[in-house]
Write an enzyme that holds these catalytic residues in place. Structure first.
Site, PDB file in Angstrom:
ATOM      1  CE  LYS A   7       5.230  -0.905  -6.952  1.00 56.76           C
ATOM      2  NZ  LYS A   7       6.465  -0.313  -7.496  1.00 56.76           N
TER       3      LYS A   7
ATOM      4  CE  LYS B  79      22.459  -2.657  -4.924  1.00 56.54           C
ATOM      5  NZ  LYS B  79      23.035  -3.916  -5.358  1.00 56.54           N
TER       6      LYS B  79
ATOM      7  CD  GLU C  97      15.841  -8.383 -19.383  1.00 60.05           C
ATOM      8  OE1 GLU C  97      15.363  -8.259 -18.238  1.00 60.05           O
ATOM      9  OE2 GLU C  97      17.040  -8.178 -19.654  1.00 60.05           O
TER      10      GLU C  97
ATOM     11  CD1 TRP D 141      20.003  -8.769  -4.969  1.00 60.51           C
ATOM     12  CD2 TRP D 141      19.353  -8.483  -7.076  1.00 60.51           C
ATOM     13  NE1 TRP D 141      20.535  -7.579  -5.402  1.00 60.51           N
ATOM     14  CE2 TRP D 141      20.152  -7.378  -6.695  1.00 60.51           C
ATOM     15  CE3 TRP D 141      18.832  -8.528  -8.362  1.00 60.51           C
ATOM     16  CZ2 TRP D 141      20.420  -6.322  -7.556  1.00 60.51           C
ATOM     17  CZ3 TRP D 141      19.110  -7.483  -9.224  1.00 60.51           C
ATOM     18  CH2 TRP D 141      19.881  -6.384  -8.826  1.00 60.51           C
TER      19      TRP D 141
ATOM     20  CD  GLU E  63      22.893   1.423 -10.845  1.00 56.53           C
ATOM     21  OE1 GLU E  63      21.954   2.118 -10.434  1.00 56.53           O
ATOM     22  OE2 GLU E  63      23.145   0.294 -10.400  1.00 56.53           O
TER      23      GLU E  63
ATOM     24  CB  CYS F  71      20.389   0.494 -14.652  1.00 51.87           C
ATOM     25  SG  CYS F  71      20.188  -1.012 -13.670  1.00 51.87           S
TER      26      CYS F  71
ATOM     27  CD  GLU G 288      -1.427  -2.397   1.935  1.00 51.74           C
ATOM     28  OE1 GLU G 288      -2.266  -3.262   2.276  1.00 51.74           O
ATOM     29  OE2 GLU G 288      -0.186  -2.533   2.126  1.00 51.74           O
TER      30      GLU G 288
ATOM     31  CG  HIS H 107      18.122   4.221 -10.830  1.00 53.58           C
ATOM     32  ND1 HIS H 107      19.411   4.119 -11.302  1.00 53.58           N
ATOM     33  CD2 HIS H 107      17.718   2.966 -10.544  1.00 53.58           C
ATOM     34  CE1 HIS H 107      19.775   2.837 -11.270  1.00 53.58           C
ATOM     35  NE2 HIS H 107      18.773   2.129 -10.821  1.00 53.58           N
TER      36      HIS H 107
END
Length: 767
Positions: free
Chosen positions: A21, A114, A491, A568, A672, A733, A19, A701
């Site tokens: 997001k 990160k 993709e 991941w 990146e 990216c 919710e 981004h």
């Protein structure tokens, strides 16, 4: 006698069904006002606080919530707003905050990298040497008052500590660190004084930098900073929280002038417990013991955890003890309750945030009321785990044998790079400064809806595959019209770069709602590696060969690398991670052979998360890097000499791992680096690199479309230190999260920038 307490270090922000997001993205699209966004977020915060209260957690945190990122929260709270985002007051502080994170048409977003060795990304604070911090707002206070006034909860406010905050920042010289720290501490004291005035009893200050390798000078900062805080706030109790690793210099850390220490007993390789047994724990401090794994999704081996707790209890009085997860639960999904499609055997072995808090409360009850009070729960959990551990789906002898065959062997390409490069140039006939994209192309709402309809059975397999082919064809046409030299299939059949492959490999399981935050509103649903990994049939050949049939230009095969799939995913914890990585690598090696056998001779094996798993301790890093190189080469080294292997990585301290990147022996690497382009070029000036490389000439981004001139400058800056015969031109990216129009516009500008530079460089190279 007082009892032990249970605590939460931090709770997921995103809501059970994301919710959080959805609210953010509606606001960014102009579909709701700032007031509506604030109201929705308050509702989510209160729901999460009430849930923790209902579980029976004693110390409930506030301030762990964020509208984007907690490091950015700290920067904006203390007035560290880059000059390009400072306005004359026409924007709210929240709008400026989002501008820093996402960029604007006029200003590039701040760098993102990160958070320690996790898959969470933070916005890197930009701080100048002579910056003068000031308090824009007391965020911890507002959240504390919200919980107090609306739910009657006297919470444990959380704030990122000043030393870790500055260590994560950039833009100032090393010599300015101490002055900046001295300027920040009075503001921290002001924040804490205002919290104490309103009734806060304990405050959690996160200093995870303590779990990295620090020298004596750096350790001295902690005594000075927290001594100043204690001197100004003698009655407010401060919990200094660490996580992700063991605490070096344990004896010295025990002397820090704080009231409690939060220590990770899960990801410490046993070192924290060994230090506790050897040196004990002060009788005048509280120990917040991180005993429940906050980073993985497995239920605790409660019998083993109870034994660990009993050892701790030998050195810590019960009234000194806080039982909690090892770190913030930000890194795990919210609850297993919504997972209706998992097999019971697996589901009973899983614990997400809510279940981890229940385990925390259960252990606290056992500590206070005796083990017998929870014996039945322990027995039930251990019985279910034992059934899962011994299930046939978890063990594949043929996979284990194949890994064993590689014991003591070193995978390697047949020819060195320079000889391969010459062969590949004859095959591909690429121009100087070839242009390409990283892999994924815009995943529009139409594509997501089609995938949803297929998964829910509303579309047949044939209808869905026809749709994917149409989108692939459209984008092959777009790329050819733009003029790119090397194409990608886009993709469109893939939901996520790891989940997609996990769904086609044995040994993986998948969830419906197990989302975690990656960066901003970007959430991912990591697969769960529960058993031995193998490839039952080709995964990507059909889509790649179809795309290649539409064009004479090369189309890259696109795979996710073994280290990234591991990092991941939520990974089984009964064998070493390096063994799981080898299993994945051998499955990918078979897929690469399938692609080669079907005429695909340019194959990209992405490793954006290679550095992500790097241990925090310098002494442990080389072993991890060696294992990462081994896995990548195990997957890629058996290809033909004229097959060109690409990889993609996310930038983070490139210079520190240049040897590792070189040892991967990929023919082309893309990095990146758009938000930190200049820094990366400086690394090359110092170190050098002789293989082919793309540095990412614009940031995907951010929704902004960079100009031709801006990208041309990025290319020319790189060519000051790189040979034009090395350099590829590409975004930094994949374009999955971007819109169609902005992607096409940006790629057109990128192509034109490359052509302008190519024209001049070709003449000079020929000459």
């Amino acid at each position: 006698m007082q009892n032990a307490k249970s605590s939460t270090i931090g709770y997921p922000r995103i809501g059970e069904k994301r919710e959080w997001k959805k609210a953010l993205e509606q606001f960014w699209k102009g579909q709701q006002t700032e007031e509506e966004l604030l109201a929705k977020m308050e509702q989510l915060r209160l729901q999460d606080l009430k849930k923790q209260k209902d579980f029976g957690v004693d110390w409930i945190p506030t301030g762990d919530f964020s509208y984007y990122d907690h490091v950015l929260d700290t920067a904006v709270m203390f007035g560290f707003i880059p000059e390009r985002f400072q306005s004359s007051g026409e924007k709210s502080l929240l709008q400026t905050y989002f501008d820093i994170a996402r960029g604007t048409n006029e200003a590039v977003a701040s760098e993102m990298t990160k958070w320690f060795n996790t898959n969470y990304h933070y916005i890197v604070p930009e701080i100048e040497n002579d910056a003068k911090p000031f308090l824009t707002e007391n965020r911890p206070l507002s959240y504390f008052l919200e919980a107090k006034e609306k739910l009657g909860i006297i919470s444990k406010p959380i704030i990122l500590g000043p030393i870790t905050f500055l260590k994560l920042a950039k833009g100032f010289e090393k010599e300015a660190f101490e002055n900046l720290l001295e300027a920040l501490v009075p503001l921290y004291i002001q924040v804490l004084q205002e919290l104490e005035k309103e009734g806060a009893e304990w405050v959690q200050i996160d200093e995870p930098i303590l779990c990295t390798t620090l020298d004596k000078e750096e350790l001295a900062y902690f005594k000075k900073v927290y001594g100043n805080i204690q001197g100004e706030l003698p009655n407010l109790k401060v919990l200094l929280q660490t996580y992700f690793e063991s605490v070096d210099h344990y004896e010295e850390v025990l002397t820090f002038p704080v009231d409690g220490l939060g220590i990770d007993f899960v990801h410490d390789a046993g070192e924290n417990l060994a230090a506790l047994k050897k040196h004990g724990f002060p009788a005048d401090k509280t120990l917040a013991a991180g005993l429940i794994d906050g980073r993985n999704v497995w239920r605790s081996d409660l019998a083993k955890t109870w034994q660990q707790l009993e050892v701790i209890r030998e050195h810590v009085n019960v009234e000194q003890l806080i039982i909690q997860p090892s770190c913030s639960l930000l890194h795990v999904p919210v609850t297993t309750i919504s997972e209706e499609h998992l097999e019971d055997e697996l589901k009973h072995a899983l614990a997400f945030a809510d279940q981890k808090l229940q385990e925390t409360v259960l252990l606290t009850k056992g500590m206070n009321d005796g083990k017998d009070s929870i014996a039945a729960e322990i027995e039930k959990q251990m019985s279910r785990l034992d059934q899962f551990w011994n299930s046939t789906g978890r063990n594949n002898p043929s996979v284990q044998e194949e890994v064993q065959k590689w014991e003591g062997k070193e995978p390697a390409r047949a020819l060195p790079f320079t000889e391969r490069q010459a062969l590949q140039q004859k095959v591909f006939q690429l121009p100087l400064l070839p242009t390409t994209t990283i892999g994924s192309l815009p995943q529009t709402s139409e594509i997501r809806l089609a995938r949803s309809r297929f998964r829910k059975g509303k579309w047949s397999k044939e209808a869905y595959e026809t749709f994917v082919k149409e989108k692939t064809s459209e984008w092959i046409d777009h790329q050819e019209e733009i003029g790119l030299d090397v194409l990608v299939h886009g993709e469109f059949e893939r939901n996520d770069m790891v989940e997609y492959f996990g769904e086609k490999l044995k040994g993986f399981a998948f969830t419906d709602y197990a989302w975690v935050q990656s960066y901003g509103s970007r959430c991912v649903k990591p697969p769960i590696i529960f058993g031995d990994v193998s490839l039952p049939e080709p995964m990507t050949v059909k889509e790649i060969t179809y795309a290649q049939s539409l064009t004479k230009k090369p189309v890259k095969g696109m795979l996710t690398g073994p280290v990234t799939i591991l990092n991941w995913s939520f990974v089984r914890d009964d064998i070493k991670p390096s063994e799981v990585t080898k299993q994945i690598a051998l499955a990918l090696e078979k897929e690469i052979k399938h692609l080669e056998n079907n005429g695909i001779s340019m194959i990209q094996v992405d490793e954006p998360a290679l550095r992500e798993g790097l241990p925090l301790k310098k002494g442990k890093q080389q072993a991890y890097l060696d294992e990462a190189v081994y896995a990548f080469r195990l997957a890629t080294s058996s290809v033909k000499n004229d097959t060109q292997i690409h990889t993609h990585m996310c930038y983070s301290e490139f210079g520190e791992i240049i040897d590792t990147i070189d040892q991967l022996d990929a023919d082309v690497i893309s990095i990146e680096a758009a938000r930190s382009h200049g820094e990366l070029i400086e690394d090359f000036e110092k170190i050098g690199y002789d293989k082919e490389i793309g540095l990412g000439v614009y940031d995907i981004h951010s929704p902004r479309v960079p100009s031709i001139e801006e990208m041309e400058r990025s290319i020319l800056r790189a060519l000051q230190v790189l040979d034009p015969r090395q350099f590829w031109v590409n975004p930094d990216c994949g374009l999955k999260t971007r819109g169609i129009e902005e992607s096409i516009a940006a790629l057109k500008n990128m192509q034109e920038a490359a052509l302008r530079v190519r024209e001049n460089q070709t003449a000079s190279v020929i000459g």
